[in-house]
Structure formats: structure tokens, C-alpha cells
Design a protein around this motif. Structure first.
Motif, PDB file in Angstrom:
ATOM      1  N   VAL A  37      -5.549 -12.142   2.406  1.00  0.00           N
ATOM      2  CA  VAL A  37      -6.181 -11.056   2.070  1.00  0.00           C
ATOM      3  C   VAL A  37      -5.456 -10.360   0.815  1.00  0.00           C
ATOM      4  O   VAL A  37      -5.867  -9.848  -0.054  1.00  0.00           O
ATOM      5  CB  VAL A  37      -6.313  -9.667   3.273  1.00  0.00           C
ATOM      6  CG1 VAL A  37      -6.761  -8.809   2.604  1.00  0.00           C
ATOM      7  CG2 VAL A  37      -7.223 -10.435   4.299  1.00  0.00           C
ATOM      8  N   VAL A  38      -3.893 -10.034   0.881  1.00  0.00           N
ATOM      9  CA  VAL A  38      -3.327  -9.406   0.032  1.00  0.00           C
ATOM     10  C   VAL A  38      -3.426 -10.333  -1.252  1.00  0.00           C
ATOM     11  O   VAL A  38      -3.339  -9.619  -2.338  1.00  0.00           O
ATOM     12  CB  VAL A  38      -1.715  -9.306   0.591  1.00  0.00           C
ATOM     13  CG1 VAL A  38      -0.799  -8.798  -0.498  1.00  0.00           C
ATOM     14  CG2 VAL A  38      -1.789  -8.504   1.698  1.00  0.00           C
ATOM     15  N   LEU A  39      -3.336 -11.547  -1.227  1.00  0.00           N
ATOM     16  CA  LEU A  39      -3.424 -12.581  -2.381  1.00  0.00           C
ATOM     17  C   LEU A  39      -4.518 -12.195  -3.097  1.00  0.00           C
ATOM     18  O   LEU A  39      -4.739 -12.312  -4.452  1.00  0.00           O
ATOM     19  CB  LEU A  39      -3.465 -14.137  -2.008  1.00  0.00           C
ATOM     20  CG  LEU A  39      -3.545 -15.099  -3.069  1.00  0.00           C
ATOM     21  CD1 LEU A  39      -1.869 -14.825  -3.670  1.00  0.00           C
ATOM     22  CD2 LEU A  39      -3.602 -16.406  -2.577  1.00  0.00           C
ATOM     23  N   MET A  40      -5.855 -11.852  -2.497  1.00  0.00           N
ATOM     24  CA  MET A  40      -6.957 -11.158  -3.394  1.00  0.00           C
ATOM     25  C   MET A  40      -6.567 -10.530  -4.324  1.00  0.00           C
ATOM     26  O   MET A  40      -7.377 -10.233  -5.476  1.00  0.00           O
ATOM     27  CB  MET A  40      -7.858 -10.690  -2.311  1.00  0.00           C
ATOM     28  CG  MET A  40      -8.681 -11.839  -1.437  1.00  0.00           C
ATOM     29  SD  MET A  40      -9.696 -10.827  -0.397  1.00  0.00           S
ATOM     30  CE  MET A  40     -10.085 -12.091   0.800  1.00  0.00           C
ATOM     31  N   GLY A  41      -5.722  -9.677  -4.004  1.00  0.00           N
ATOM     32  CA  GLY A  41      -5.301  -8.715  -5.350  1.00  0.00           C
ATOM     33  C   GLY A  41      -4.872  -9.257  -6.616  1.00  0.00           C
ATOM     34  O   GLY A  41      -5.051  -8.640  -7.618  1.00  0.00           O
ATOM     35  N   ARG A  42      -4.376 -10.365  -6.331  1.00  0.00           N
ATOM     36  CA  ARG A  42      -4.008 -11.408  -7.602  1.00  0.00           C
ATOM     37  C   ARG A  42      -5.243 -12.108  -8.135  1.00  0.00           C
ATOM     38  O   ARG A  42      -5.311 -12.667  -9.249  1.00  0.00           O
ATOM     39  CB  ARG A  42      -3.024 -12.361  -7.268  1.00  0.00           C
ATOM     40  CG  ARG A  42      -1.765 -11.926  -6.562  1.00  0.00           C
ATOM     41  CD  ARG A  42      -1.338 -10.862  -7.576  1.00  0.00           C
ATOM     42  NE  ARG A  42      -0.728 -11.488  -8.934  1.00  0.00           N
ATOM     43  CZ  ARG A  42      -0.622 -10.649  -9.859  1.00  0.00           C
ATOM     44  NH1 ARG A  42      -0.119  -9.582  -9.937  1.00  0.00           N
ATOM     45  NH2 ARG A  42      -0.168 -11.258 -11.075  1.00  0.00           N
ATOM     46  N   ALA A  97      -1.237  -3.314   0.515  1.00  0.00           N
ATOM     47  CA  ALA A  97      -0.493  -4.334  -0.148  1.00  0.00           C
ATOM     48  C   ALA A  97      -1.382  -5.104  -1.207  1.00  0.00           C
ATOM     49  O   ALA A  97      -0.970  -5.559  -2.056  1.00  0.00           O
ATOM     50  CB  ALA A  97      -0.005  -5.190   1.195  1.00  0.00           C
ATOM     51  N   ARG A  98      -2.562  -5.167  -0.694  1.00  0.00           N
ATOM     52  CA  ARG A  98      -3.501  -5.991  -1.851  1.00  0.00           C
ATOM     53  C   ARG A  98      -3.678  -5.286  -3.009  1.00  0.00           C
ATOM     54  O   ARG A  98      -3.350  -5.819  -3.953  1.00  0.00           O
ATOM     55  CB  ARG A  98      -4.831  -6.154  -1.241  1.00  0.00           C
ATOM     56  CG  ARG A  98      -6.068  -6.759  -2.056  1.00  0.00           C
ATOM     57  CD  ARG A  98      -7.111  -7.115  -1.389  1.00  0.00           C
ATOM     58  NE  ARG A  98      -7.896  -5.830  -0.850  1.00  0.00           N
ATOM     59  CZ  ARG A  98      -9.055  -5.950  -0.372  1.00  0.00           C
ATOM     60  NH1 ARG A  98      -9.604  -6.956   0.172  1.00  0.00           N
ATOM     61  NH2 ARG A  98      -9.808  -4.676  -0.052  1.00  0.00           N
ATOM     62  N   ALA A  99      -3.876  -3.730  -2.936  1.00  0.00           N
ATOM     63  CA  ALA A  99      -3.734  -3.158  -4.157  1.00  0.00           C
ATOM     64  C   ALA A  99      -2.348  -3.316  -4.979  1.00  0.00           C
ATOM     65  O   ALA A  99      -2.367  -3.363  -6.228  1.00  0.00           O
ATOM     66  CB  ALA A  99      -3.942  -1.573  -4.018  1.00  0.00           C
ATOM     67  N   LEU A 100      -1.199  -3.016  -4.173  1.00  0.00           N
ATOM     68  CA  LEU A 100       0.095  -3.246  -4.771  1.00  0.00           C
ATOM     69  C   LEU A 100       0.103  -4.665  -5.407  1.00  0.00           C
ATOM     70  O   LEU A 100       0.733  -4.812  -6.596  1.00  0.00           O
ATOM     71  CB  LEU A 100       1.290  -3.007  -3.776  1.00  0.00           C
ATOM     72  CG  LEU A 100       1.255  -1.627  -3.112  1.00  0.00           C
ATOM     73  CD1 LEU A 100       2.186  -1.651  -2.288  1.00  0.00           C
ATOM     74  CD2 LEU A 100       1.495  -0.443  -4.144  1.00  0.00           C
ATOM     75  N   ALA A 101      -0.232  -5.693  -4.808  1.00  0.00           N
ATOM     76  CA  ALA A 101      -0.143  -6.954  -5.251  1.00  0.00           C
ATOM     77  C   ALA A 101      -1.024  -7.075  -6.615  1.00  0.00           C
ATOM     78  O   ALA A 101      -0.530  -7.810  -7.741  1.00  0.00           O
ATOM     79  CB  ALA A 101      -0.465  -8.095  -4.324  1.00  0.00           C
ATOM     80  N   GLY A 102      -1.990  -6.190  -6.840  1.00  0.00           N
ATOM     81  CA  GLY A 102      -2.599  -6.423  -7.947  1.00  0.00           C
ATOM     82  C   GLY A 102      -2.181  -5.420  -8.996  1.00  0.00           C
ATOM     83  O   GLY A 102      -2.801  -5.424 -10.131  1.00  0.00           O
ATOM     84  N   GLU A 103      -0.858  -5.087  -8.762  1.00  0.00           N
ATOM     85  CA  GLU A 103      -0.302  -4.057  -9.774  1.00  0.00           C
ATOM     86  C   GLU A 103      -1.162  -2.754  -9.982  1.00  0.00           C
ATOM     87  O   GLU A 103      -1.492  -2.406 -11.301  1.00  0.00           O
ATOM     88  CB  GLU A 103      -0.021  -4.810 -11.002  1.00  0.00           C
ATOM     89  CG  GLU A 103       1.202  -5.872 -10.604  1.00  0.00           C
ATOM     90  CD  GLU A 103       1.281  -7.024 -11.928  1.00  0.00           C
ATOM     91  OE1 GLU A 103       1.810  -6.123 -12.924  1.00  0.00           O
ATOM     92  OE2 GLU A 103       0.846  -7.909 -11.880  1.00  0.00           O
ATOM     93  N   ALA A 104      -1.895  -2.174  -9.064  1.00  0.00           N
ATOM     94  CA  ALA A 104      -2.642  -1.120  -9.225  1.00  0.00           C
ATOM     95  C   ALA A 104      -1.725  -0.021  -9.577  1.00  0.00           C
ATOM     96  O   ALA A 104      -0.735   0.347  -9.276  1.00  0.00           O
ATOM     97  CB  ALA A 104      -3.697  -0.901  -8.092  1.00  0.00           C
TER      98      ALA A 104
END
Lengths: 273, 334
Positions: A124-129, A177-184
Motif C-alpha cells: 500500500v505504501v509503495l503506491m505512493g511511489r 506513510a503512503r503520502a510520505l513515500a510519495g514526497e507529498a
């Protein structure tokens, strides 16, 4: 209408609001909503709403059920086209906003709908990427960012756990965490604590506050007014129109709450100046 | 396809595919000889195993996304419209005297139906089972009427489309399936991330800038291709099972999505290989046998899943309580 909240500081130089093709260094207006009106039917759900969110702010939107809070967020995110008015997100018109990875979105617990879907926290968190990767492959540096994001929200030990096996609070951390992984740069949250137990809610707000301290801009819709007053740096009280926009202390002292909650769509008055 | 430019354009790649399928046949025949497996003496069994094996990859590949969006019924609806497509193909052939493969007609009609379902759901804002049921029965009714309009030679072959048939998988049909397989697997590989995002959380996918409607259309179109491909041996009535049953079985034991995808392909392969073998041995219909094996696999996975979670509770009772206990989470985070 323009609502310059008491704590809405640091907007010197951004007065040139609506010039098209704004350059990056004046881009500290993260959200700039101007006279937004929108309705799913002929009756507007949101009417003449103007507000701005500057970089680094922590803005909480409160209002009774059906007051148009979530709709306003969807307008800000460009998911609906306003009937009139305009909205800019990170310097671009919301509807045409392309740099999607700069915005992280956390809604009410979505796994109600996808209860049995097998998917791990890390997936799920990887989706941010994904917006970064496009149709390309996910790289090792993407995975490193995922691990970092999991550490930041404190759930790295749950990385291989099924998302559906988590508690509500852990799941909402996963979406952060997903948003953070996407560097939001902007975190937009729509009643994120619905269905989350009280203690996890506290921890969740602590996390938001910590992220805000580190520079994350937060735009939060929340039904729990107490939590907003305690954590946000600015409160917007909405019931179709803006009833108040200012600091939590000023909000607590004003009668905006009574008016917004008591006069449901009747007796419209000018909002706080 | 006689003499036309299109015919020539299709011929060259077809020759390559036909040659490859011939080599596959040789290989299986050699294996059959070496191991003394009698059923591998027949070319139609080679085709059946080829087609079955490919279906067992592409059906769960698409089905995993469908099932986890609660769109399992769409396979059924498309299968019945594909049946209408077959009827249209047969009808046109008998009127105009052309020799178009009914499966090509089925691909076209099923794709159109797929887009129609998407448009209906976009307008009504939901995948409602009513519109799905309407599409499903319209397709089947249209097929039935068209076929009854020119009975005679036509009605004879209809069973093979309803229930599928191992023995009638021609080299042309196998070639068509290889093409469908390539299209489906390439598209899913390229758009895996996007499909996963849309499947898991449609709103967040939109916020992330994905054109959700476009991916929904893509997904239903892929479903149409899988359905037509699998129809040859599964038949209209049972084809949707391949999209759903192995996926449901995999979901019982898998933790991650990629893991579930792989597991569903493996389980589908087991169902197809065991099913085709049993249907040959006992002269039973292939589609039904494959589905029954798949369901047996599903039941086994449900039991395995229960055992797994029970053992999980026993082994790491501490960890399981964490999932329920908010306190452990909160304190660890800060």
C-alpha cells in the motif's frame, strides 16, 4: 468574500493571487480557493467559499454533517468542477493539476469496501511511489523511501502484515506513510479518525503535529471540533458558506459554532472578518 | 479471409504462430511417448493443454483485479454477450457465405458490451447488479434468437459454445488464444501499478492523477478478451468461474497482492491440468470438470487459510493482540 484569519501570516507578496503562470518562488500558497460554488444538484452544497492555505499551515475544517466539508476538499483536489469560482492547488488550477504526487490524501477507512483484499502494508505504501514511477519499474530507491516512510509513522515492523489485519489507527498511519513515500508537500485528510479508537486517535494527531512541525502542510476535515481546536493552527468553520476563519482561540470565543450548527442553511449571515 | 490485404497481413504472423503451435504439439507428443501417457497421442489434447494453460494464466491475472473490486459478476455478463457474438458470427456467415471465425465476432461483441457496461456504470455511478443482469440476459436472448432464426446446421454446433469442447480447439482457435494471451499479459504487466491503485482505492487513485474511468474500461475490455479466449474449452456458462474461483482460493492464503496474483495462477494451472486430464479419462465435459477441480482447490485453500490463521494466533498471540490493541500501536509510534 475574503477571510483573512488571525493566524494567517506570511502572505506578503502572494497578493498577486490569480496571475496565470505563477513562478515557483511565490508558490507558498498551497491552496487558494476563490468564491467556490458547487452543488451535486441545483442546490449548492458549497457556496461562495474563499480561503487560502499557506505552506506549513495546519488548517482544520469543521462543520455539521452535510455542511459541504468533504465536498470542499474534493473541489480543492480537483475531483469536482466548481459551478463557479476557481481553485488553485500548489500554484496550478486544481482541475488541471498534474503533479499529483505532491498531494497526499487520507480518507475515512477505505478498507470497509475492500475488506478481504490481500495486500500488505508495504504494498500500500509503495503506491505512493507509483505516480513517480509511471509505467516504469519500481526501483530500489523507491523501496528505500517506503521503508523510510514506514519508520516515520512508526509501523515498519508491520510492513509485511496484511492491511486488513491492522487496527483502524495502524491503517490510517499506513495511508499517511503512503503520502510520505510519495514526497507529498500537502496532506489532505477527510475525517481520518472515523472508526479509530480514542487512544489511537491521540497518537494519530500527535503524528500529524510532528509532521507539521517538520514542514508538512496539513488540511484536515474533522468532525471532532475539540481535536481541531487542540491541534490545528487555524480553524475554518463551514456550513455551506464559511462562518469563521481564524485562530482556534478566536474561534472558541466567537459564536460562529452556534451559528454554523444552529442555523442550518437558514439565516445566512456574513462570516467572521 | 480470402485474398484481401487484411488476410495477407494476418497470414504471416499466423503462419509463425501455427508453426510454434505445431512444435508445442511435437514436444507434448514426445513427452507422451517417453512417459507412456496415452492422451498425449492426440493433437487436440495438445491444443487443449496449450489453451488451458494460457487461460489459467490470464484469467486469474485479470480476475484478481475484478474480484477485489467486487466486480466478479462482470465475467458472467460478458460471457453471455460473447455468446451473442458467436451467434452474430454464425448468422453473418450463413447469410453472406463468409468464413469468419465466430470467436472473432465474439471478441468484437464482448468488447462492445464491456464498454457498454462501463458507460452504464459511469452514468449511474455504480456497478449495479441490475444493469449487469440486464446486459447478461440481453446477450443470451439475442444469441438464442439469432440462432433459432436460421436453425438447421447452426443449432448442432451450439453446445460447444455453451459448454465448451476440448476436441474442437483447432489450430486457428489456439492461435487466436495465443494472441489474446499476449495482449492481456503485456497490458496487465505494463499497467499493473495503475490497476492495483484503482482496485485498492479509487478516490486516492484519482487524487494521484490516474484516469480511473480509462482504467476501468481497460479492465473490462481485458475481461472480454479473457472470456472469449476461455469460452472455447470452458463454455459460456462456466467461463466466469476461471476469473473468480482461483482468485478467491488464493485470497484465502496470500498476504500480499503480488503473492495472491501468483498463487491464483498456480492454483488455476492445477485446476486446468487436473481437470483436462480427468475429463479425458472419464469422458466428462472439460469445462465442468475444470470448475469442479477449481472449487475443490478453493475448499482446500479455505481450510488451509483457517489452519494458517489458527496457527498464527497460537504462535504469535502477542503480535495478533497488537492488531487489536490500540495502545501498543500508539506508544510504539511516538
Amino acid at each position: 468574500m475574503s477571510f483573512e484569519g488571525a493566524s494567517s501570516v506570511g502572505d506578503g507578496g502572494t497578493g498577486v493571487g490569480d496571475t496565470v503562470g505563477r513562478v515557483v518562488d511565490t508558490d507558498d500558497r498551497v491552496v487558494d480557493a476563490d468564491d467556490l460554488t458547487f452543488g451535486y444538484t441545483a442546490a449548492p452544497v458549497v457556496e461562495d467559499v474563499s480561503f487560502a492555505v499557506d505552506r506549513g499551515e495546519y488548517v482544520g475544517i469543521v462543520g455539521p454533517n452535510g455542511s459541504g466539508k468533504s465536498t470542499l476538499l474534493r473541489l480543492v483536489l480537483g475531483l469536482h468542477e466548481p459551478d463557479s469560482g476557481s481553485c488553485r492547488l500548489l500554484g496550478h488550477p486544481s482541475l488541471a493539476f498534474a503533479e499529483r504526487e505532491r498531494v497526499g490524501y487520507v480518507a475515512q477507512d477505505v478498507t470497509e469496501d475492500t475488506k478481504r483484499m490481500p495486500i500488505t502494508v508495504a504494498e500500500v505504501v509503495l503506491m505512493g511511489r507509483f505516480p513517480h514511477a509511471g509505467f516504469g519499474r519500481v526501483t530500489e530507491s523507491d523501496r528505500e523511501r517506503v521503508r523510510e516512510a514506514l519508520r516515520t509513522v512508526g509501523i515498519e515492523r508491520l510492513a509485511d502484515r496484511k492491511v486488513t489485519a491492522l487496527s483502524g489507527g495502524q491503517r490510517q498511519r499506513t495511508y499517511i506513510a503512503r503520502a510520505l513515500a510519495g514526497e507529498a508537500e500537502l496532506l489532505v485528510l477527510d475525517e481520518p479518525t472515523v472508526g479509530v479508537d480514542a487512544e489511537s486517535v491521540d497518537a494519530f494527531f500527535d503524528l500529524l503535529e510532528r509532521l507539521n512541525d517538520e514542514g508538512m502542510t496539513v488540511l484536515l476535515v474533522e468532525h471532532d471540533i475539540g481535536a481541531v481546536l487542540e491541534h490545528a493552527s487555524r480553524v475554518i468553520c463551514l456550513n455551506r458558506e464559511v462562518y469563521f476563519d481564524g485562530s482556534p482561540t478566536a474561534f472558541a470565543e466567537s459564536d460562529a459554532l452556534d451559528r454554523a450548527y444552529g442555523t442550518n442553511l437558514v439565516g445566512r449571515k456574513e462570516g467572521e472578518k | 479471409m480470402t485474398g484481401s490485404a487484411i488476410g495477407d497481413a494476418v497470414r504471416a504472423p499466423y503462419e509463425v504462430l501455427a508453426w510454434l503451435i505445431g512444435r508445442w504439439s511435437d514436444a507434448l507428443a514426445a513427452v507422451g511417448d517417453a512417459l507412456g501417457i496415452g492422451m498425449l497421442d492426440y493433437v487436440f489434447m495438445h491444443h487443449a493443454f496449450l489453451v488451458g494453460g494460457l487461460i489459467a494464466v490470464m484469467a486469474p491475472l485479470v480476475g484478481t483485479f475484478l474480484v477485489h473490486r467486487q466486480m466478479a459478476l462482470i465475467g458472467d455478463a460478458l460471457a453471455h454477450t460473447a455468446f451473442a457474438g458467436v451467434a452474430v458470427g454464425l448468422f453473418v456467415n450463413s447469410i453472406l457465405g463468409t468464413g469468419i471465425s465466430p470467436y472473432i465476432a465474439a471478441v468484437v461483441v464482448a468488447m462492445l458490451a464491456a464498454l457498454a457496461i462501463e458507460l452504464i456504470s459511469e452514468v449511474t455511478d455504480a456497478y449495479n447488479d441490475v444493469s449487469m443482469a440486464i446486459v447478461l440476459s440481453t446477450g443470451f436472448a439475442l444469441g438464442a434468437v439469432l440462432i433459432s432464426l436460421n436453425t438447421g446446421g447452426l443449432a448442432v454446433g451450439i453446445n460447444q459454445y455453451l459448454f465448451g469442447n476440448l476436441a474442437t480447439v483447432s489450430r486457428e482457435n489456439a492461435a487466436l488464444l495465443v494472441v489474446l494471451f499476449l495482449v492481456v499479459s503485456v497490458v496487465v504487466t505494463v499497467t499493473y501499478k495503475q490497476l492495483l491503485y484503482v482496485t485498492f482505492d479509487e478516490t486516492a487513485a484519482r487524487v494521484a492523477g490516474l484516469d480511473v474511468r480509462w482504467y476501468n474500461r481497460l479492465m473490462t475490455s481485458l475481461t472480454a478478451m479473457v472470456v472469449v479466449g476461455a469460452m472455447q474449452i470452458m463454455g459460456v456458462i462456466l467461463v466466469a468461474a476461471m476469473l473468480v474461483v482461483p482468485v478467491a482460493a488464493a485470497a484465502q492464503v496470500a498476504r500480499g497482492f503480488r503473492e495472491a496474483l501468483l498463487a491464483s495462477v498456480v492454483l488455476a494451472e492445477i485446476a486446468v491440468i487436473v481437470g483436462i486430464t480427468l475429463s479425458y479419462r472419464y469422458e466428462a465435459t472439460a469445462g465442468g470438470t475444470i470448475v469442479l477441480v477449481a472449487v475443490a482447490v478453493y475448499v482446500a485453500m479455505v481450510l488451509a487459510g483457517k489452519l494458517q490463521s489458527r496457527r498464527g494466533v497460537a504462535e504469535e498471540s502477542g503480535a495478533t493482540t497488537t492488531a487489536v490493541d490500540p495502545d501498543a500501536d500508539g506508544t510504539a509510534g511516538d
